[in-house]
Enzyme design. Structure first.
Site, PDB file in Angstrom:
ATOM      1  N   LYS A  16       0.800  -1.182   0.169  1.00 20.57           N
ATOM      2  CA  LYS A  16       0.087  -0.016   0.144  1.00 20.57           C
ATOM      3  C   LYS A  16       0.881   1.054   0.056  1.00 20.57           C
ATOM      4  O   LYS A  16       0.707   2.325  -0.567  1.00 20.57           O
ATOM      5  CB  LYS A  16      -0.959   0.084   1.239  1.00 20.57           C
ATOM      6  N   ARG A  91     -10.541   4.698   9.491  1.00 23.56           N
ATOM      7  CA  ARG A  91     -10.376   3.162  10.086  1.00 23.56           C
ATOM      8  C   ARG A  91     -11.602   2.700  10.750  1.00 23.56           C
ATOM      9  O   ARG A  91     -11.563   1.421  11.239  1.00 23.56           O
ATOM     10  CB  ARG A  91      -9.049   3.182  11.066  1.00 23.56           C
ATOM     11  N   ARG A 130      11.378 -11.673   4.782  1.00 26.63           N
ATOM     12  CA  ARG A 130      11.982 -10.267   4.947  1.00 26.63           C
ATOM     13  C   ARG A 130      12.441 -10.311   6.357  1.00 26.63           C
ATOM     14  O   ARG A 130      13.729  -9.757   6.646  1.00 26.63           O
ATOM     15  CB  ARG A 130      10.910  -9.176   4.589  1.00 26.63           C
ATOM     16  N   ARG A 136      14.942  -9.627  11.976  1.00 23.34           N
ATOM     17  CA  ARG A 136      13.890  -8.931  12.729  1.00 23.34           C
ATOM     18  C   ARG A 136      12.984  -9.991  13.608  1.00 23.34           C
ATOM     19  O   ARG A 136      12.220 -10.784  13.077  1.00 23.34           O
ATOM     20  CB  ARG A 136      12.809  -8.201  12.031  1.00 23.34           C
ATOM     21  N   ARG A 147      -1.479  -9.288  12.779  1.00 24.89           N
ATOM     22  CA  ARG A 147      -1.657  -8.077  12.145  1.00 24.89           C
ATOM     23  C   ARG A 147      -2.791  -8.170  11.049  1.00 24.89           C
ATOM     24  O   ARG A 147      -3.447  -7.459  10.773  1.00 24.89           O
ATOM     25  CB  ARG A 147      -0.429  -7.561  11.441  1.00 24.89           C
TER      26      ARG A 147
END
Ligand code: AMP
Length: 189
Positions: A16, A91, A130, A136, A147
């Site tokens: 996005k 939202r 990733r 991470r 999420r």
């Protein structure tokens, strides 16, 4: 004529942010991200920033009253007369309704709710890869799935709201940046 008053929705990992930047460049309209505005308010320690800081740090949503007020102020600025890309707002239902009322007052109704869709399993694979490359620890499968779940939960009522107005345009967000950008261009006419 190309549509230029757009609400952008996108699943995590659907690209996005990248597509928002391309759209803004292509259409020459401002990119309005309530997340960016709130982060700036927090950094500047304004009264809004001081109220929003802890909520943002917890990952919860900032109150509708605050967010609606900052979006309203921004959308009234003259550079929004030719259009805008709204990113991260609305939202909630209350925000969507407030936006409808404001744009109706301004005589510039929304033209499109552009939803960039993503295949959950493919995005999950991408994000995990990733996370591994970047080392991470926070991007675990569990966190990513959560999420996505939160996104689906938040987005469903918004999609219903805009479907009711015949404004939803869905674009497949899978593929290269260029492929997705081309689909969006075509969809916006
Ligand atoms: P974002 O950059 O859009 O992911 O937003 C970052 C954070 O800012 C979110 O997790 C929320 O705490 C807050 N925020 C941004 N936009 C909104 C909104 N429209 N309504 C409520 N909270 C928001």
């Amino acid at each position: 004529m190309t549509m230029s008053r757009i609400v952008l929705l996108g699943a995590p990992g659907a690209g996005k942010g990248t597509q928002a930047c391309l759209l803004v460049e292509g259409l020459g309209v401002p990119h309005i991200s309530t997340g960016d505005m709130l982060r700036a308010a927090v950094a500047a320690q304004t009264p809004v920033g001081l109220r929003a800081k802890a909520v943002m740090e917890s990952g919860a949503l900032v109150g509708d009253d605050i967010v609606i007020a900052i979006a309203r102020e921004r959308l009234r600025e003259s550079d929004c007369q030719e259009g805008f890309i709204l990113d991260g707002f609305p939202r909630t239902d209350a925000q969507a309704e407030a936006l409808d009322a404001l744009l109706s007052d301004l005589g510039t109704p929304l033209e499109c709710c552009l939803a960039i869709t993503a295949d959950t399993e493919e995005v999950l694979g991408r994000l995990l890869k990733r996370a591994e490359i970047e080392g991470r620890a926070d991007d675990t499968e569990e966190v990513i799935r959560e999420r996505m779940r939160v996104y689906e939960e938040q987005i469903a009522p918004l999609l219903d709201h805009y479907r009711g107005q015949g404004l939803v345009v869905e674009v497949n967000g899978m593929g290269t940046v260029e492929e997705v950008a081309a689909r969006i261009e075509e969809a916006l006419g």
